[in-house]
Design a protein around this motif. Structure first.
Motif, short mmCIF file in Angstrom:
data_model
loop_
_atom_site.label_atom_id
_atom_site.label_comp_id
_atom_site.label_asym_id
_atom_site.label_seq_id
_atom_site.Cartn_x
_atom_site.Cartn_y
_atom_site.Cartn_z
N TYR A 1 -0.42 -62.62 -33.93
CA TYR A 1 0.40 -61.87 -32.99
C TYR A 1 1.35 -62.77 -32.20
O TYR A 1 2.52 -62.41 -31.98
N ASP A 2 0.87 -63.93 -31.79
CA ASP A 2 1.63 -64.79 -30.86
C ASP A 2 2.38 -65.93 -31.53
O ASP A 2 3.22 -66.56 -30.89
N THR A 3 2.07 -66.25 -32.79
CA THR A 3 2.67 -67.42 -33.43
C THR A 3 3.17 -67.07 -34.83
O THR A 3 2.93 -65.98 -35.34
N ASN A 4 3.80 -68.04 -35.45
CA ASN A 4 4.27 -67.89 -36.83
C ASN A 4 3.40 -68.64 -37.83
O ASN A 4 3.77 -68.79 -38.99
N HIS A 5 2.24 -69.13 -37.39
CA HIS A 5 1.36 -69.86 -38.29
C HIS A 5 0.78 -68.91 -39.35
O HIS A 5 0.55 -67.73 -39.08
N GLU A 6 0.55 -69.45 -40.53
CA GLU A 6 -0.09 -68.67 -41.59
C GLU A 6 -1.58 -68.58 -41.29
O GLU A 6 -2.24 -69.59 -41.06
#
Length: 222
Positions: free
Chosen positions: A22-27
């Motif tokens: 929700y908060d980041t673009n990490h996979e």
């Protein structure tokens, strides 16, 4: 960055998976001993995120596949499964990975929850003793409310304490932790301090059980 949550079908795994997605673009990758269960949960997380207007792809695999090629591997498993899970994925880890453990050994009696560390001194140190020698271990996320993490409509406004002997690994986890909105990561020293950090968790649970309206109690330091 690719984050693999082994045991990501459980409470703390769900909360961290949802917050990072929700908060980041990490996979975000979900791992489980049962790959079908991992896929089902990954689909559930995608659906929940979609209901909040977030279009993210989350994959589910067996723990070994989830850990493969991950940059950070989170052992989101109960403490009694920590060593076995590490041994299962050990050949998928190397010195460029970071292994994170939030598990806490606890027991419960009629008075409440009590800290029960393993003979290694803490679950974090137990994990550190089970990984290949060149894989850094960071203890983190022990004292967070899993329910609060998983409710994306709630603000966190909590702290998490980090313990590690490898400064670069600790900095990686600090960055990941603070990518979650409202979460602050504080340095609590080396792995030898893990027992002090882990022992806060049963205290928080006892406070939550004995005080109305404190179900999602956490800690902040000022």
């Amino acid at each position: 960055m690719r984050i693999a949550l082994l045991g990501g079908t459980g409470d703390i795994g769900q909360g961290l998976a949802l917050r990072w997605a929700y908060d980041t673009n990490h996979e975000v990758v979900i791992g489980s001993r049962d790959p079908e269960k991992a896929r089902e949960k990954a689909n559930e997380y995608e659906t929940e995120l979609s209901s909040l207007g977030v279009d993210r792809s989350i994959n589910g695999f067996a723990n070994e596949m989830a850990a493969d090629r991950a940059d950070v591997v989170v052992l989101a498993v109960p403490p009694y499964h920590a060593r076995d899970t590490v041994e299962t994925v050990a050949d998928r880890l190397d010195d460029v990975d970071v292994l994170v453990t939030p598990a806490v050994g606890m027991d419960r009696d009629e008075d409440g929850f009590h800290y029960e560390p393993p003979s290694a001194g803490s679950v974090t140190e137990l994990v550190a003793g089970a990984v290949p020698e060149d894989v850094p271990v960071v203890g983190a996320f022990h004292n967070l409310s899993a329910d609060r993490l998983a409710d994306l409509e709630l603000e966190l406004e909590q702290d998490t304490l980090l313990v590690a002997d490898d400064g670069d690994a600790k900095e990686t986890v600090r960055m990941l932790a603070e990518g979650i909105e409202g979460l602050r990561a504080l340095d609590a020293g080396g792995l030898a301090n893990a027992a002090e950090v882990e022992s806060v968790t049963p205290l928080l649970i006892n406070i939550a059980l004995n005080n109305e309206g404190m179900h999602d109690v956490g800690v902040t330091f000022e």
